[in-house]
Design a protein around this motif. Structure first.
Motif, mmCIF file in Angstrom:
data_model
loop_
_atom_site.group_PDB
_atom_site.id
_atom_site.type_symbol
_atom_site.label_atom_id
_atom_site.label_comp_id
_atom_site.label_asym_id
_atom_site.label_seq_id
_atom_site.Cartn_x
_atom_site.Cartn_y
_atom_site.Cartn_z
ATOM 1 N N GLN A 82 6.453 3.412 -9.197
ATOM 2 C CA GLN A 82 5.489 3.574 -8.116
ATOM 3 C C GLN A 82 5.086 5.028 -7.890
ATOM 4 O O GLN A 82 4.209 5.309 -7.074
ATOM 5 N N LYS A 98 -1.992 8.941 5.194
ATOM 6 C CA LYS A 98 -2.330 7.841 4.289
ATOM 7 C C LYS A 98 -2.218 8.347 2.861
ATOM 8 O O LYS A 98 -3.218 8.680 2.213
ATOM 9 N N PRO A 99 -1.000 8.424 2.350
ATOM 10 C CA PRO A 99 -0.783 9.037 1.037
ATOM 11 C C PRO A 99 -1.306 8.182 -0.096
ATOM 12 O O PRO A 99 -1.525 6.974 0.052
ATOM 13 N N SER A 100 -1.479 8.815 -1.227
ATOM 14 C CA SER A 100 -1.939 8.103 -2.421
ATOM 15 C C SER A 100 -0.770 7.546 -3.230
ATOM 16 O O SER A 100 -0.976 6.834 -4.212
ATOM 17 N N ARG A 101 0.451 7.879 -2.826
ATOM 18 C CA ARG A 101 1.651 7.337 -3.460
ATOM 19 C C ARG A 101 2.729 7.216 -2.376
ATOM 20 O O ARG A 101 2.631 7.850 -1.323
ATOM 21 N N GLU A 157 0.162 16.142 1.121
ATOM 22 C CA GLU A 157 0.227 14.696 0.937
ATOM 23 C C GLU A 157 0.597 13.977 2.230
ATOM 24 O O GLU A 157 0.279 12.806 2.429
ATOM 25 N N GLU A 182 0.841 -1.192 0.000
ATOM 26 C CA GLU A 182 0.000 0.000 0.000
ATOM 27 C C GLU A 182 0.878 1.244 0.000
ATOM 28 O O GLU A 182 1.981 1.238 0.559
ATOM 29 N N PRO A 183 0.419 2.343 -0.614
ATOM 30 C CA PRO A 183 1.179 3.594 -0.537
ATOM 31 C C PRO A 183 1.380 3.995 0.923
ATOM 32 O O PRO A 183 0.421 4.103 1.686
ATOM 33 N N SER A 184 2.633 4.201 1.312
ATOM 34 C CA SER A 184 2.962 4.461 2.713
ATOM 35 C C SER A 184 4.025 5.546 2.813
ATOM 36 O O SER A 184 4.725 5.852 1.839
#
Length: 342
Positions: free
Chosen positions: A171, A255-258, A250, A147-149
């Motif tokens: 990514q 909980k970032p999207s990337r 961000e 997951e994006p972290s």
């Protein structure tokens, strides 16, 4: 000669006379000067409250100890990333924070082994909040978390290494870089590697050649991967396109999207509902001194305790942490005598 040079340097730093090229004087220089002059805080101040008290320097503690005010500091000595925690005078009210309000019981077994090995420190065990549900998971150390972290690394080499991985795996990773200093680091590495051009970035400015840098950093697997990439790819295509800077928004909800890359130092005052620990946090050159061991344990402890939700550890965690913790037992053993034939 050294004493004379130091005297001239100190005079330039403390002189108020106008000069054509004055030396920069920072706040910490003034704090040191106040301590040497045995000054204290003015009596017009009633009470002093210090947050992040574990980062107080020796000179500042001297000033606070001499000051007549009530001084209250809050902190966690295990978060001193320099390995130079300064104990306070008994007159300073100091409270260690041993109970976590952000992490659940799942982190206890990851944190307490670190606390137990801090040199010359006796600490209460880490106590988690039973009401919090912290989830621990693993990811392949040579890949990205599923997951994006927010991925916490040790230093610039860790970020460089992840950006190379990001180039291969697409990514969309970005760097938490408040002062936009990391792109010059990339360019400085390339210029030093290709042309022995001395870089300006503070992390590598003292090196006059790549060979000199390699001699000091060859213990670091992240550095070695960067070096190999520079030889195979960087010298042909450069470093442009590697770097993307993340916006503050961000990082805001954690909980970032990337994937977001950040050093532990950069985000040591944050907490994240979804984060990952990078394998380079476990790398070390030598942990035989108390300072170096304290720095390594503090780096890992600070990184892990940023978690307030889900945390990913590299799948090499158990092996890496066992190596680090074994250093303490080696340090405790007496050195055998060395017999020389004369």
């Amino acid at each position: 000669m050294v004493a004379a040079a130091a005297g001239k340097l100190w005079f330039k730093m403390t002189s108020f006379e106008e000069e054509a090229d004055p030396l920069p004087v920072r706040g910490y220089h003034r704090v040191k000067q106040m301590a040497l002059l045995r000054l204290h805080l003015p009596e017009s101040i009633d009470t002093v409250i210090v947050d992040e008290g574990h980062d107080l320097s020796g000179p500042m503690v001297d000033i606070l100890d001499r000051s007549p005010q009530t001084v209250i500091t809050l902190g966690d000595q295990f978060q001193n990333l320099q390995g130079r925690y300064v104990p306070h005078n008994a007159r300073i009210r100091y409270r260690e924070m041993a109970i976590s309000l952000r992490a659940g019981p799942a982190l206890v077994d990851y944190i307490n082994p670190l606390l137990a090995e801090f040199p010359d420190v006796s600490a209460l065990p880490f106590v988690a909040d039973k009401a919090k549900d912290t989830v621990v998971a693993e990811y392949r150390a040579d890949s990205f978390p599923p997951e994006p972290s927010v991925i916490l690394v040790a230093d610039e080499w860790g970020i460089f290494d992840w950006l190379i991985r990001n180039r291969d795996l697409s990514q969309g990773a970005a760097v938490i870089d408040w002062t936009n200093q990391f792109e010059p680091f990339l360019e400085g590495c390339l210029d030093l590697y290709m042309h022995d051009k001395r870089p300006s970035h503070g992390a590598i400015a003292r090196f006059r050649s790549w060979e000199q840098l390699h001699a000091e950093m060859s213990w670091n697997d992240a550095f070695l991967r960067v070096e190999q990439w520079l030889e195979v790819v960087g010298t042909k295509f450069g470093v442009s396109g590697l770097y993307q800077c993340a916006k503050l928004a961000e990082l805001a909800d954690g909980k970032p999207s990337r994937p977001l890359l950040a050093t532990v130092f950069t985000v040591k005052n944050y907490e994240f509902p979804r984060m990952a620990v990078s394998e380079d946090l476990y790398y070390f050159a030598d942990l035989r001194s108390k300072t170096e061991l304290s720095k390594k344990l503090a780096l890992l402890y600070t990184a892990i305790t940023r978690s307030s939700g889900k945390i990913y550890f590299p799948d090499t965690h158990q092996e890496r942490i066992a190596t680090i913790l074994s250093v303490q037992s080696l340090r405790a053993k007496p050195l055998s005598l060395l017999h020389l034939n004369v």
